[in-house]
Design a protein around this motif. Structure first.
Motif, PDB file in Angstrom:
ATOM      1  N   GLU A  33       0.805  -1.218   0.000  1.00 37.17           N
ATOM      2  CA  GLU A  33       0.000   0.000   0.000  1.00 37.17           C
ATOM      3  C   GLU A  33       0.840   1.270   0.000  1.00 37.17           C
ATOM      4  OE1 GLU A  33      -3.760  -0.338   2.455  1.00 37.17           O
ATOM      5  OE2 GLU A  33      -2.536  -1.893   3.418  1.00 37.17           O
ATOM      6  N   ALA A 269      -3.541   6.181  -0.958  1.00 33.30           N
ATOM      7  CA  ALA A 269      -4.134   5.643  -2.187  1.00 33.30           C
ATOM      8  C   ALA A 269      -4.844   6.734  -2.986  1.00 33.30           C
ATOM      9  CB  ALA A 269      -5.108   4.518  -1.843  1.00 33.30           C
ATOM     10  N   ARG A 272      -2.276   8.722  -4.791  1.00 36.54           N
ATOM     11  CA  ARG A 272      -1.734   7.941  -5.906  1.00 36.54           C
ATOM     12  C   ARG A 272      -2.661   7.999  -7.121  1.00 36.54           C
ATOM     13  NH1 ARG A 272      -1.876   3.429  -3.615  1.00 36.54           N
ATOM     14  NH2 ARG A 272       0.285   3.368  -2.840  1.00 36.54           N
ATOM     15  N   GLU A 273      -3.943   7.816  -6.882  1.00 36.42           N
ATOM     16  CA  GLU A 273      -4.908   7.836  -7.975  1.00 36.42           C
ATOM     17  C   GLU A 273      -4.944   9.207  -8.660  1.00 36.42           C
ATOM     18  OE1 GLU A 273      -9.700   7.087  -8.768  1.00 36.42           O
ATOM     19  OE2 GLU A 273      -8.856   6.897  -6.744  1.00 36.42           O
TER      20      GLU A 273
END
Length: 284
Positions: A33, A269, A272-273
């Motif tokens: 992760e 996350a 990151r997206e």
């Protein structure tokens, strides 16, 4: 960015987290992760008793050291012993760049004890250029400098912060670590438009970003690194990702750790997206 530019050789790192010993076990268990970690350089200086810990971190993750004591804007020469300790940590991590703050932490004979903003003047710029060149020559890699929060504008500046950054990166080929939260906090506390600020910045030199959550205290927004990232910061990041091909994002969280570390990983996350979508647009 020209092919010979040292920043052009920096790889895409992804989205990561600031390494904090309070959540060390959770970080160790989250290799799928977390793309990379950022360590505080000073925590791994000095005695060799932290060498094993650093080696273990580097075995599991790509590691970028982030310093807090360089005082890159100092008029006095930089501390040679300190620089050698920085070089040792930098070499041990094998990092593609080294990051610090565009700030003062020392003046002759005095340790200020915090990250103080620079006076944006010609003499200060000349000193900072000299210091950046020395650090980059010693480390053999780019220096990437972060914008800091400040309680008040130092009067009688000869240029804006954006112009200072622009002239500094032009003279040294260094990069920028844009703390998106710091930009938001400064814009709130000092009543300016962060989008207009970015329009004046050399955004093509931004390598990495920081994200964090702050809190209100006596009518002032404080960079506490203790809460979830504010919605306004995510909105600012969405704008930024349309302007520049970011190499990495680090979530900083230093206090008030959630019972469920997954709350932190969810923000990693999300960053990151957003960066991945932005890279696709910028590279198209």
């Amino acid at each position: 960015m020209r092919a010979s530019d040292p920043l052009a050789r920096i790889p895409y790192l992804g989205s990561g987290l600031g390494y904090r010993r309070q959540i060390r076990d959770a970080i160790r268990a989250a290799t799928d992760e977390i793309d990379f970690l950022e360590i505080v350089t000073e925590q791994f200086m000095g005695s060799t008793d932290k060498d094993g810990e650093l080696a273990e971190i580097c075995e599991r993750f790509t590691v970028i050291p982030h310093g807090v004591g360089l005082s890159i804007g100092s008029a006095a020469p930089l501390d040679s012993d300190y620089l050698e300790r920085v070089r040792r940590v930098s070499d041990r991590t094998g990092c593609p760049y080294y990051s610090e703050h565009l700030a003062l932490t020392q003046v002759p004979g005095i340790d200020i004890g915090h990250l103080s903003p620079l006076w944006f003047t010609e003499p200060a710029l000349a000193c900072t250029i000299r210091n950046v060149r020395r650090v980059q020559d010693l480390l053999g890699k780019p220096l990437v400098l972060e914008n800091v929060t400040y309680q008040f504008d130092i009067p009688e500046a000869q240029m804006s912060q954006a112009e200072f950054f622009g002239r500094l990166v032009d003279a040294t080929d260094c990069g920028i670590l844009l703390d998106v939260t710091n930009l938001h906090i400064n814009s709130v506390n000092h009543h300016f438009d962060p989008i207009a600020f970015l329009a004046e910045m050399p955004v093509e030199r931004i390598v990495q970003i920081h994200l964090a959550g702050g809190f209100w205290s006596d009518g002032i927004l404080v960079d506490g690194h203790s809460e979830q990232v504010h919605p306004e910061v995510w909105e600012l990041l969405a704008h930024l990702t349309g302007l520049v091909d970011l190499r990495g994002s680090i979530l900083e969280h230093d206090d008030n750790f959630p019972d469920d570390p997954g709350v932190l990983f969810q923000q990693v996350a999300r960053a990151r997206e957003m960066i991945s979508r932005g890279r696709a647009r910028v590279q198209a």
